[in-house]
Design a protein around this motif. Structure first.
Motif, short mmCIF file in Angstrom:
data_model
loop_
_atom_site.label_atom_id
_atom_site.label_comp_id
_atom_site.label_asym_id
_atom_site.label_seq_id
_atom_site.Cartn_x
_atom_site.Cartn_y
_atom_site.Cartn_z
N LEU A 121 -16.55 -11.44 18.19
CA LEU A 121 -16.37 -12.19 16.95
C LEU A 121 -15.38 -13.34 17.14
O LEU A 121 -15.58 -14.45 16.64
N THR A 122 -14.32 -13.08 17.88
CA THR A 122 -13.35 -14.15 18.16
C THR A 122 -13.97 -15.24 19.02
O THR A 122 -13.77 -16.43 18.79
N ALA A 160 -9.79 0.75 15.04
CA ALA A 160 -9.26 -0.47 14.40
C ALA A 160 -8.23 -1.15 15.30
O ALA A 160 -8.23 -2.38 15.46
N GLY A 205 -8.97 -6.32 21.34
CA GLY A 205 -10.01 -7.18 21.88
C GLY A 205 -9.95 -8.59 21.34
O GLY A 205 -10.10 -9.57 22.09
N ALA A 206 -9.71 -8.72 20.02
CA ALA A 206 -9.64 -10.04 19.42
C ALA A 206 -8.45 -10.83 19.96
O ALA A 206 -8.57 -12.02 20.28
N ALA A 245 -15.12 -1.00 20.55
CA ALA A 245 -14.24 -1.57 19.52
C ALA A 245 -13.59 -2.88 19.96
O ALA A 245 -13.67 -3.89 19.25
N PRO A 246 -12.94 -2.94 21.14
CA PRO A 246 -12.41 -4.24 21.57
C PRO A 246 -13.51 -5.24 21.86
O PRO A 246 -13.31 -6.45 21.73
N GLY A 295 -14.28 -7.01 18.61
CA GLY A 295 -13.21 -7.96 18.32
C GLY A 295 -13.29 -9.20 19.19
O GLY A 295 -13.11 -10.33 18.71
N PHE A 344 -10.00 -2.85 18.12
CA PHE A 344 -10.65 -4.08 17.65
C PHE A 344 -9.66 -5.25 17.72
O PHE A 344 -9.98 -6.34 18.20
N VAL A 345 -8.44 -5.00 17.25
CA VAL A 345 -7.40 -6.04 17.29
C VAL A 345 -7.02 -6.36 18.73
O VAL A 345 -6.79 -7.52 19.08
#
Length: 434
Positions: A280-281, A323, A329-330, A273-274, A277, A326-327
């Motif tokens: 994509l970032t 979720a 990691g971003a 998940a991270p 993130g 994910f945030v």
């Protein structure tokens, strides 16, 4: 083959940088795939032997300590080595030693002889190797491209490391769910690819500091520069404290096995998940580099990192946990992209190895040292309170650092001071692939 008359518009048009970037990515994937599985095996063996959740969390703390202690002791020497010796050959040596560690873990796991003492011993060796690996690679990237595209090269270099650091555990988790020895075998293959890639990098410029001063004096100069440059010091220590306190990654095995109860496949999803993130970032910034308000953006990213960590710590729902991660990691990628660019661009080339070693020490302190802190805190108060407290600590750190280091609030661009721009490495004579 083009010369400066056709200066490349992007770092990936330079062969040396392409080889470096791919080698660093594959090496980091192998590193962090191994580290996740080492943590899972340590925790699982401890629980299987009858230890409580808190006691097994304490074993994870020891793994973090055993990897961090060699880094802490050897960092001043590794930074000096990166400034005095051929950075390409030093990086190749460290990759080859990591290959041997992966091969040993693969054989031990396949034969069923893996044990906590073996895991502890190899963790120490990996800590020693990585003390020299990080500074050599970090200080090499600015020597590979013309200074006109250096900010983009630094950002891409940070992206390869960050993506590997976060995606590697996902790879390790899924492969371990298939065949326990498989992630170590794949890691060994990745290290072999990295070794070959580094070998294709041609001769690159490097500042020669040999004979300028005694080695101990040169090491002290590097540390003194970090202390005196408020931008570099503030950026490095912000990451150190925030990630040290909010090191939820170390407790993924606890959440996967005993809190969310999702097993090894769930462990891989938590690690992935991270990674998504971050990837994509990273892709976004490779096409749309940040140009203004970089200091405030870094502070906001670290605050978001802390908030998302709190949400993950409290969650008992797998979708919500994914979720939140994910945030995490971003936000972490956002912060790393800005921090690494500022540190490299605000440091003269003859000190980059030593400054990179200090930066690498703080990264290791925040990761492996953070693993020790999180595991110890989980041993004392339980895993959920430990993760939540860490997220709160990251937010408090942002608030404090914005006041202690006002330059972080006022820095608008990546542009270094004029005196550093004049000292950028002269790469204009390099040959570039078309």
């Amino acid at each position: 083959m083009n010369t400066l008359t056709d200066t490349p518009s992007h770092p990936f048009r330079v062969h040396n940088f392409r080889a470096y970037w791919f080698s660093r990515l594959t090496m980091t994937l192998g590193q962090y795939a191994m580290m996740l599985v080492i943590g899972w095996q340590t925790y699982d063996l401890a629980r299987t032997s009858g230890m409580s959740i808190e006691g097994a969390s304490g074993q994870l703390a020891l793994i973090g300590l055993l990897q961090f202690a060699p880094l802490f002791v050897l960092t001043p020497f590794s930074g000096l080595a990166a400034d005095r010796f051929d950075r390409r050959k030093l990086a190749q040596l460290t990759v080859s030693l990591q290959f041997l560690c992966a091969a040993a873990l693969c054989a031990l796991t396949w034969s069923g002889e893996i044990s906590i003492p073996w895991l502890f011993g190899i963790a120490v060796v990996l800590g020693i190797v990585r003390a020299f690996n990080g500074p050599a690679l970090s200080s090499l990237s600015p020597n590979l491209v013309p200074k006109a595209i250096l900010p983009t090269a630094i950002a891409l270099s940070s992206i390869s490391w960050q993506v590997g650091m976060i995606a590697g555990p996902a790879i390790g988790g899924y492969l371990h769910a298939l065949v326990p020895a498989l992630p170590y075998g794949v890691a060994a293959g990745l290290f072999a690819v990295a070794f070959i890639g580094l070998g294709t990098i041609g001769k690159v410029p490097q500042t020669n500091i040999a004979g300028v001063a005694k080695p101990i004096t040169q090491m002290i100069e590097g540390m003194r520069y970090v202390r005196q440059n408020k931008m570099v010091l503030g950026s490095i220590t912000l990451d150190l404290l925030a990630v040290f306190l909010a090191g939820a990654t170390a407790l993924f095995p606890v959440y996967a096995r005993d809190i969310l109860q999702v097993g090894e496949e769930g462990l891989a999803q938590l690690a992935m998940a991270p990674a998504i993130g971050a990837v994509l970032t990273g892709i976004f910034f490779s096409y749309r580099p940040l140009a203004k308000n970089v200091g405030p953006a870094m502070l906001i990213a670290v605050a978001v990192f802390g908030i998302a960590t709190i949400i993950f710590g409290l969650s008992t729902s797998m979708p919500l946990s994914l979720a939140a991660l994910f945030v995490v990691g971003a936000a972490d990628m956002f912060s790393v992209y800005i921090r690494q660019s500022l540190i490299q661009l605000h440091t003269p080339d003859e000190k980059r190895g030593r400054v990179s070693s200090v930066s690498h020490l703080t990264i290791s302190a925040s990761n492996e040292g953070g693993d020790f802190f999180s595991g110890s805190l989980a041993y004392l108060i339980g895993p959920i309170p430990a993760v939540v407290a860490g997220g709160v600590g990251a937010i408090v750190t942002v608030t404090a650092w914005s006041r202690i280091f006002p330059v972080l609030r006022t820095t608008k661009t990546f542009d270094p001071p004029d005196e550093l721009s004049d000292k950028a490495p002269n790469t204009d004579s390099q040959e570039h692939a078309s």
